[in-house]
Design an enzyme around this catalytic site. Structure first.
Site, PDB file in Angstrom:
ATOM      1  CG  ASP A 180      -1.916  -1.309   1.127  1.00  0.00           C
ATOM      2  OD1 ASP A 180      -1.966  -2.118   0.192  1.00  0.00           O
ATOM      3  OD2 ASP A 180      -2.570  -1.343   2.058  1.00  0.00           O
ATOM      4  CE  LYS A 188      -3.394  -4.588   1.173  1.00  0.00           C
ATOM      5  NZ  LYS A 188      -4.191  -3.708   2.178  1.00  0.00           N
ATOM      6  CB  CYS A 226      -2.260  -2.639   5.437  1.00  0.00           C
ATOM      7  SG  CYS A 226      -4.018  -2.058   5.068  1.00  0.00           S
ATOM      8  CD  GLN A 254       3.868 -14.863  22.778  1.00  0.00           C
ATOM      9  OE1 GLN A 254       3.477 -16.197  22.843  1.00  0.00           O
ATOM     10  NE2 GLN A 254       3.149 -13.628  22.644  1.00  0.00           N
TER      11      GLN A 254
HETATM   12  N1  TIU Z   1      -3.023   0.202   4.202  1.00  0.00           N
HETATM   13  C1  TIU Z   1      -3.153   0.477   5.573  1.00  0.00           C
HETATM   14  O1  TIU Z   1      -2.590   0.337   6.493  1.00  0.00           O
HETATM   15  N2  TIU Z   1      -4.479   0.915   5.816  1.00  0.00           N
HETATM   16  C2  TIU Z   1      -4.897   1.866   6.722  1.00  0.00           C
HETATM   17  O2  TIU Z   1      -6.108   2.015   6.570  1.00  0.00           O
HETATM   18  N3  TIU Z   1      -4.052   2.065   7.498  1.00  0.00           N
HETATM   19  C3  TIU Z   1      -4.041   3.058   8.610  1.00  0.00           C
HETATM   20  O3  TIU Z   1      -3.093   3.167   9.582  1.00  0.00           O
HETATM   21  N4  TIU Z   1      -5.096   3.556   8.603  1.00  0.00           N
END
Ligand code: TIU
Length: 226
Positions: free
Chosen positions: A27, A133, A166, A206
């Site tokens: 992302d 996604k 994500c 862990q």
């Molecule tokens: N890609 C991802 O992490 N989506 C989010 O919405 N992240 C946030 O931290 N908001």
């Protein structure tokens, strides 16, 4: 047997076969890294997500030279929002970052809009995979698992944003599907440093409950020696 590579990592050395490993860049799109995107509209400072672009770029170059499979993911929804759960839509609107609303980068978190595009510095090349996604995890509602198995990939190197959202969702999905995962601490970021640190700790504690934590320099050095 393909050559095995090893790097220093937490909780202990991480060993992998390049031919069975994929670099996953999660992302790194304008919606999380550019002014006016979803991340900033949610109330976050995007300095931290922008700051990791050079490290990922450097690693991407090394991965390409080492012929590692490269996978880019993008979070986003169909223009009619049919793949966006009403719960997610409702919470985004309450936070002032309504998914599908018009913003400076086009419709927020919608496929095909400027906000959905991967940042210029990390543009995919021909042959690299792009996984679109609708969820936070890259395995949910995608064909990623099937494609990785077909290709014989067993190990994932996770980079991108955000560490606790994500990246972690993808890491957890990958764990339950049997993949070994290395998360690079300096090539992942959360908007808040405390969230990043907590998310990183959760991985290697862990005895590496979710896998390994390493850094880009060590991985690049290992790939360069290959
Ligand atoms: N890609 C991802 O992490 N989506 C989010 O919405 N992240 C946030 O931290 N908001």
């Amino acid at each position: 047997m393909p050559q095995s590579l090893s790097i220093a990592a937490r909780p202990h050395a991480f060993t992998f076969h390049a031919a069975r490993t994929a670099l996953v860049i999660i992302d790194m799109q304008n919606d999380f890294c550019a002014p006016g995107g979803f991340g900033e509209r949610l109330g976050n400072d995007i300095a931290s997500t922008r700051a990791i672009i050079p490290a990922i770029r450097h690693l991407l170059q090394a991965a390409r030279e080492a012929n590692l499979l490269v996978i880019h993911t993008r979070e986003g929804h169909m223009p009619d929002l049919s793949d966006c759960p009403s719960s997610k839509l409702k919470r985004s609107r309450l936070q002032g970052a309504g998914i599908g609303d018009i913003g400076p980068l086009g419709r927020v978190l919608v496929r095909g809009e400027e906000g959905h595009a991967i940042v210029g510095e990390l543009q995919p090349q021909a042959g690299e995979w792009i996984i679109d996604k609708p969820g936070k995890g890259a395995f949910y509602a995608t064909d990623l698992d099937e494609k990785l198995r077909e290709k014989g990939i067993e190990t994932l190197v996770l980079t991108g944003v955000t560490t606790h959202v994500c990246v972690h969702s993808t890491l957890r999905e990958a764990n339950d599907r049997g993949y070994e995962c290395l998360v690079l601490e300096d090539a992942t970021a959360a908007f808040d440093a405390a969230d990043h640190q907590a998310a990183i700790r959760m991985i290697h504690q862990q005895g590496g409950i979710f896998g390994w934590v390493g850094d880009t320099q060590s991985l690049i050095a290992a790939l360069d020696e290959k």
